[in-house]
Design a protein around this motif. Structure first.
Motif, PDB file in Angstrom:
ATOM      1  N   LEU B 235      -2.587   0.184   5.604  1.00 44.75           N
ATOM      2  CA  LEU B 235      -1.406   0.616   4.304  1.00 44.75           C
ATOM      3  C   LEU B 235      -0.652   0.264   2.842  1.00 44.75           C
ATOM      4  O   LEU B 235      -0.771   0.338   2.168  1.00 44.75           O
ATOM      5  CB  LEU B 235      -0.686   1.332   4.715  1.00 44.75           C
ATOM      6  CG  LEU B 235      -0.421   2.385   6.374  1.00 44.75           C
ATOM      7  CD1 LEU B 235       0.783   3.104   7.365  1.00 44.75           C
ATOM      8  CD2 LEU B 235      -1.321   3.943   5.889  1.00 44.75           C
ATOM      9  N   TYR B 240      -6.274   4.985   2.403  1.00 46.59           N
ATOM     10  CA  TYR B 240      -5.692   5.779   3.593  1.00 46.59           C
ATOM     11  C   TYR B 240      -5.886   5.734   5.560  1.00 46.59           C
ATOM     12  O   TYR B 240      -7.149   4.923   5.174  1.00 46.59           O
ATOM     13  CB  TYR B 240      -6.893   7.039   2.964  1.00 46.59           C
ATOM     14  CG  TYR B 240      -6.095   7.467   1.695  1.00 46.59           C
ATOM     15  CD1 TYR B 240      -4.686   8.730   2.095  1.00 46.59           C
ATOM     16  CD2 TYR B 240      -6.310   7.023   0.850  1.00 46.59           C
ATOM     17  CE1 TYR B 240      -4.503   9.308   1.377  1.00 46.59           C
ATOM     18  CE2 TYR B 240      -5.783   7.981  -0.479  1.00 46.59           C
ATOM     19  CZ  TYR B 240      -4.495   9.264   0.238  1.00 46.59           C
ATOM     20  OH  TYR B 240      -4.263   9.664  -1.674  1.00 46.59           O
ATOM     21  N   LEU B 264       7.208   3.711   8.502  1.00 46.80           N
ATOM     22  CA  LEU B 264       6.539   3.851   7.066  1.00 46.80           C
ATOM     23  C   LEU B 264       6.487   5.229   6.826  1.00 46.80           C
ATOM     24  O   LEU B 264       5.977   5.594   7.531  1.00 46.80           O
ATOM     25  CB  LEU B 264       4.923   2.942   7.125  1.00 46.80           C
ATOM     26  CG  LEU B 264       5.013   1.617   7.400  1.00 46.80           C
ATOM     27  CD1 LEU B 264       3.840   0.904   7.158  1.00 46.80           C
ATOM     28  CD2 LEU B 264       6.662   0.925   6.520  1.00 46.80           C
ATOM     29  N   PRO B 265       6.345   5.433   4.920  1.00 49.55           N
ATOM     30  CA  PRO B 265       5.620   7.094   4.836  1.00 49.55           C
ATOM     31  C   PRO B 265       4.161   7.105   5.235  1.00 49.55           C
ATOM     32  O   PRO B 265       3.447   6.579   5.125  1.00 49.55           O
ATOM     33  CB  PRO B 265       5.829   7.004   3.037  1.00 49.55           C
ATOM     34  CG  PRO B 265       6.553   5.536   3.045  1.00 49.55           C
ATOM     35  CD  PRO B 265       5.949   4.175   3.854  1.00 49.55           C
ATOM     36  N   ARG B 267       2.184   9.439   3.844  1.00 54.94           N
ATOM     37  CA  ARG B 267       1.255  10.082   2.920  1.00 54.94           C
ATOM     38  C   ARG B 267      -0.005   9.847   2.731  1.00 54.94           C
ATOM     39  O   ARG B 267      -1.128   9.940   3.020  1.00 54.94           O
ATOM     40  CB  ARG B 267       2.093   9.852   1.837  1.00 54.94           C
ATOM     41  CG  ARG B 267       2.421   8.269   1.027  1.00 54.94           C
ATOM     42  CD  ARG B 267       2.940   8.167  -0.096  1.00 54.94           C
ATOM     43  NE  ARG B 267       2.106   9.108  -1.602  1.00 54.94           N
ATOM     44  CZ  ARG B 267       2.769   8.807  -3.343  1.00 54.94           C
ATOM     45  NH1 ARG B 267       3.876   8.722  -2.910  1.00 54.94           N
ATOM     46  NH2 ARG B 267       1.703   9.228  -4.053  1.00 54.94           N
ATOM     47  N   ARG B 268      -0.408   8.234   3.457  1.00 59.74           N
ATOM     48  CA  ARG B 268      -1.729   8.102   3.386  1.00 59.74           C
ATOM     49  C   ARG B 268      -2.295   7.920   4.918  1.00 59.74           C
ATOM     50  O   ARG B 268      -3.164   7.082   5.051  1.00 59.74           O
ATOM     51  CB  ARG B 268      -1.826   6.962   2.714  1.00 59.74           C
ATOM     52  CG  ARG B 268      -1.697   6.649   0.757  1.00 59.74           C
ATOM     53  CD  ARG B 268      -2.425   5.659   0.034  1.00 59.74           C
ATOM     54  NE  ARG B 268      -2.226   6.499  -1.113  1.00 59.74           N
ATOM     55  CZ  ARG B 268      -2.708   5.805  -2.111  1.00 59.74           C
ATOM     56  NH1 ARG B 268      -4.512   5.350  -1.655  1.00 59.74           N
ATOM     57  NH2 ARG B 268      -3.359   6.420  -3.151  1.00 59.74           N
ATOM     58  N   ILE B 310      -3.007  17.757   3.668  1.00 56.84           N
ATOM     59  CA  ILE B 310      -2.990  17.481   2.982  1.00 56.84           C
ATOM     60  C   ILE B 310      -3.561  15.819   2.470  1.00 56.84           C
ATOM     61  O   ILE B 310      -4.164  15.246   1.894  1.00 56.84           O
ATOM     62  CB  ILE B 310      -1.689  18.092   2.188  1.00 56.84           C
ATOM     63  CG1 ILE B 310      -1.684  17.433   0.805  1.00 56.84           C
ATOM     64  CG2 ILE B 310      -1.087  17.459   3.163  1.00 56.84           C
ATOM     65  CD1 ILE B 310      -2.750  18.148  -0.323  1.00 56.84           C
ATOM     66  N   ASN B 311      -3.167  14.691   3.534  1.00 57.14           N
ATOM     67  CA  ASN B 311      -3.384  13.488   3.816  1.00 57.14           C
ATOM     68  C   ASN B 311      -4.984  13.697   3.518  1.00 57.14           C
ATOM     69  O   ASN B 311      -5.138  13.068   2.634  1.00 57.14           O
ATOM     70  CB  ASN B 311      -2.575  13.567   4.823  1.00 57.14           C
ATOM     71  CG  ASN B 311      -0.672  13.071   5.025  1.00 57.14           C
ATOM     72  OD1 ASN B 311      -0.456  14.129   3.546  1.00 57.14           O
ATOM     73  ND2 ASN B 311      -1.097  12.627   5.531  1.00 57.14           N
ATOM     74  N   ASP B 314      -6.210  14.759   0.414  1.00 54.35           N
ATOM     75  CA  ASP B 314      -6.171  13.326  -0.876  1.00 54.35           C
ATOM     76  C   ASP B 314      -7.378  12.471  -0.135  1.00 54.35           C
ATOM     77  O   ASP B 314      -7.247  11.892  -1.632  1.00 54.35           O
ATOM     78  CB  ASP B 314      -4.755  13.039  -0.172  1.00 54.35           C
ATOM     79  CG  ASP B 314      -3.755  13.883  -1.182  1.00 54.35           C
ATOM     80  OD1 ASP B 314      -4.337  14.393  -2.210  1.00 54.35           O
ATOM     81  OD2 ASP B 314      -2.444  13.722  -1.065  1.00 54.35           O
TER      82      ASP B 314
END
Lengths: 586, 586
Positions: B235, B240, B264-265, B267-268, B310-311, B314
């Motif tokens: 990450l 991703y 950790l966030p 989004r990925r 969505i991830n 993406d």
């Protein structure tokens, strides 16, 4: 992006060219700040973390002790020509402040020279330490109805531009085009889909069902949020919201409440400068300033940095190239001591030191300009009478629409005023703050020009004229009387482009813009002086606006409510059609 | 994606085709859950929010009261052929469980029929209610060194496939290819850059500087994280991370600690099924199961849903098409009563109801199969002697490498064993859990085959053979003795592909896989029965593994540490070269 050189460094087959050691990495993927080295190979980041093994005899070790290592900043939506600087001069200003990438349409040179003009700008930029992502304008003419231009841009041009390395889709795909079902724009959207390139949006005040309609054109982002509510609606509808902090449009303070008050996630929130003059860049800064503004509005510094790095890169779909200090990306890196104060101490572009202490460390010289870009005017000088507003009505009084600009928001709202009709003319009336405003086609000497009425400038005398004037770059002039207007306009013509303040037959201040009639190669400091002189001269005429030219230049944009003025006439934005500013006799 | 029909609905020019009312929208962009309607136009989402104005006389109104409206689930990395089901049968299983999109290479049919085989799968899938994003394999043969195959895939094939609507770059761009500087793979990476398509990764256990090297090939994602530490490093390096919960590889529990413990966030972060058998899909579920697993590991339900919507979109760069209930996207929608329990009550694909209560509501019929896909074997039956391990050494004892499988992680580690040499043969020894394992080329009747040794299956007798066997789809067979192996292999040949358990000259259980020698059109329920029968038969032979075929089939993959077996020989993964399993005489 494949880089054998960087791969070889990571695999221990060759030493790094440079290594940053001792600093704290701001990792925009994980929102962490931690001690880490960064190894550089050519213009790429080869590795992060413990990179001590990549240090060889010839490796330059950069001591980043006490510094944060931050990705170079990205402006995902800016019109560089609106600074009136050439792209070389623009780069010299923004790179020193930490911007290493911009997404820009070059849509101001496009009405002058079309796709060739855009390519000219890109060629000039190719060797600058500023990475350019270029979505050409979705269509030129941008306006509905169309103005008279020097060149157009359409699907055939996009087919060419989408082959370029800098290709980034199409820009300013306005809601109006979609509402009108513009077949050229629809075709260009199809090309974007085919080439996997983004469709960049433009949809001020569009929400609810209309926003759903707009999303179905494929627009990926929007930079026209005016409130937290609008921002929330656009985020919910899947748009990347590029919150704007421009010279005249201060949308950040309201819109950022979607984050600071409503608490929405920020992954699709970015920040942009859109339309900014050189004085703003020199006095406040560029994306560094906007980061500071976001922090001042309560955004956490790491989050603010994400907004102008990885989030912007995601919005543009270039996160494989820029937006993070991570391997595989370009080595566009800032050293920043205090994240909250956010003053970049050093700027590296493609691994090279290009600025430190806010000062450029490289020499950027504008190229020799070809004659055809220095002579872009074909417009016969005008007489004062040419600019008067004529009518068939008999003498008396008439209720008329005078455009006016509300405080802090760059719109043209409707103000109903009473004006005198005398001898077949409708007269402006400076005593109630109604000036004439004219737009003159300047490319083909067709004589196409129009006049309407404008308030908000409070001119008691004189005139202001400009040939930088999105979206058509025709000559726009506001004046208390047509004598001053003719003086200002004719001086702009003599200069082959510029901004002029005149009173009667006297030029009070002027700024030549010889490059395509919209830009100059003078130094940024000289540009600031010129902007100051123009504002001061406008002040002498009674103009109370802090930055009158930044209001004036946008008058021909039909994508902004409620009225616009083209060379071909006065436009009502709600219906996208020409109309008369005269309402009824009184 | 431009949709005039959806635009017209949003602009009030025509009514919606369907409207979901009364439900709560799970908005994956804003991580909000709120009451909202959803208007559908054709296969698109026209608008969200208050959509009551889009309801016309003929609009079907779907009452979603008490339900959450959730985006259809995406599996960003799955090998559908490993389920042994045809894509039609696979879709029937996963769609009923809420999966509406998968990213799949079809890299198991590729060694059999190359790019034409991939196109065949895509054509079969074209009318299924399952959206396919297809990155063909980065290169076939995948393995280093190469096995003997029926077909190859390289840059010329990628040039064709990148024109397809389903194009999604290239898959399984292994670290090994990059380390080896494979010129074909480098060329195909260049094609991805040109076409703005993702380079999908594969880099088990790669961290630190090597990970930096790997990132510089342009790999966008990785599905081979084995620990929280590895996940965090990937990450941080911008990958991703598609955390895997497969039939045999349970990586989620460890890796998700990067989120649940390290904080950790996300989004990925995404989730994927990678290699899964039909029993797993039918008994546990597909992405719905993996969402439940993530929630069980402490992930917030909304966050877990984001990971597989969505991830994932993406990661694949298809967020303009799928991954959210938002206008402009396909109307791939689930209704879910309890988000934490996560049992999709209804599944809509492209706006059509395709499943409810876990049951498919549409009939999906496999097409007639062309003869050339039902006869893909060219391999002469073998004799038991063909499979023995021959040596020049004199009688005595030898230290040999026997591959063994550690618990809960699909690797082949080194076990040093002592084996007997007798009459020029090195003998397997079931008494210490050492079986023979053979791979036989099955496309060209070249007679290319190899034998090595394997532990962990604890076979006391008999043999297991399979022609589904990534990455080459040659025949892989493990056996306590070569008589049983010959029986199993020869039955696989007779079947034109399949999985067989044999003892002596008796076939104990079999599953024909006639389609390309790797897939079947039998019903999912029949497939589960067949898988059960095969496992039970293996159990009769003393095999203690819960799922022996899922261990066996992957033996030829050279991208997994530490050893592999190809038809051409025994491979050491560290050096990517053939080696002998014999270490030294003792």
């Amino acid at each position: 992006m494949y880089s054998q050189r960087a791969i070889d460094v990571g695999l221990g087959r060759r030493p790094a060219d440079k290594v940053f050691g001792g600093g704290k990495l701001v990792n925009v993927f994980t929102a962490e700040v931690y001690e880490a080295g960064v190894a550089i190979a050519g213009d790429r980041i080869a590795a992060i973390g413990d990179v001590s093994e990549t240090i060889g005899e010839d490796t330059e070790v950069i001591d980043a002790t006490g510094m944060h290592i931050v990705p170079g900043l990205i402006d995902p939506h800016v019109h560089t020509e609106v600074t009136k600087m050439s792209i070389t001069r623009f780069a010299s200003v923004v790179v020193a402040r930490g911007t290493t990438s911009v997404c820009t349409a070059f849509d101001q040179i496009a009405p002058v020279r079309g796709i060739d003009g855009i390519r000219y700008m890109l060629d000039e930029a190719a060797d600058l330490p500023l990475r350019i992502f270029n979505p050409p304008p979705s269509k030129i003419p941008y306006t509905i109805p169309e103005g008279t231009l020097g060149a157009s841009v359409g699907p055939d041009d996009h087919r060419i531009a989408m082959q370029w390395d800098e290709a980034n889709g199409i820009a300013e795909t306005t809601f109006d085009f979609i509402r009108a079902g513009d077949s050229d724009v629809i075709e260009s959207i199809g090309l974007c889909e085919e080439h996997k390139l983004p469709v960049h949006g433009h949809a001020p005040f569009v929400t609810g069902l209309a926003l759903g309609a707009y999303a179905n054109c494929g627009a990926r982002d929007d930079h026209e949020c005016f409130s937290a509510e609008e921002t929330i609606d656009k985020l919910r509808n899947g748009f990347y919201c590029l919150l704007r902090e421009a010279t005249m449009a201060f949308n950040l303070a309201d819109c950022i409440k979607a984050v600071t008050e409503a608490g929405l996630p920020t992954r699709r929130v970015s920040l942009c400068s859109d339309d900014t003059d050189t004085s703003t860049l020199m006095r406040l800064g560029h994306m560094d300033h906007i980061v500071r503004r976001a922090i001042a509005e309560g955004v956490d510094p790491i989050t603010a940095i994400q907004m102008v790095t990885i989030n912007a890169a995601d919005a543009l779909r270039v996160d494989d190239q820029v937006g993070a200090v991570a391997p595989g990306r370009y080595a566009d890196i800032l050293l920043v001591e205090d994240l909250a104060a956010f003053e970049p101490s050093a700027v590296y572009s493609g691994g090279e030191l290009v600025a430190s202490g806010g000062e450029l460390q490289v020499t950027l010289t504008p190229p020799e300009r070809p004659a055809e870009l220095l002579r872009t005017f074909s417009l016969t000088p005008v007489e004062p009478d040419d600019l008067l507003f004529r009518t068939d009505m008999e003498d008396g009084r008439v209720e008329a629409i005078s455009m006016f600009i509300p405080p802090e928001i760059p719109l043209r709202l409707r103000r109903d005023v009473e004006l005198e009709i005398r001898d077949g003319l409708v007269l402006a009336d400076p005593s109630i703050d109604v000036s004439y405003v004219s737009v003159l086609e300047r490319y083909n000497d067709t004589g196409s020009r129009s006049t309407a009425f404008m308030s908000g400038f409070s001119l008691s005398d004189g005139a202001l004229a400009t040939s930088l004037s999105p979206d058509d770059e025709n000559v726009v002039c506001i004046g208390a009387n047509t004598e001053s207007m003719a003086t200002a306009i004719n001086r702009v013509i003599e200069l082959n482009g510029g901004q002029v303040v005149a009173r009667g037959d006297e030029v009070l201040a002027e700024l030549p813009l010889p490059l395509a009639g919209i830009m100059s190669d003078i130094s940024p400091a000289e540009m600031v002086e010129a902007e100051d002189r123009l504002i001061a001269a406008a002040g002498e005429l009674g103009c109370g606006l802090a930055n009158p030219f930044m209001w004036l230049i946008f008058l021909p944009i039909t994508a902004i409510p409620q009225y616009a003025l083209l060379d071909r006439g006065f436009v009502e934005q709600a219906t996208l059609s020409f109309c008369s500013p005269l309402v009824r006799r009184v």
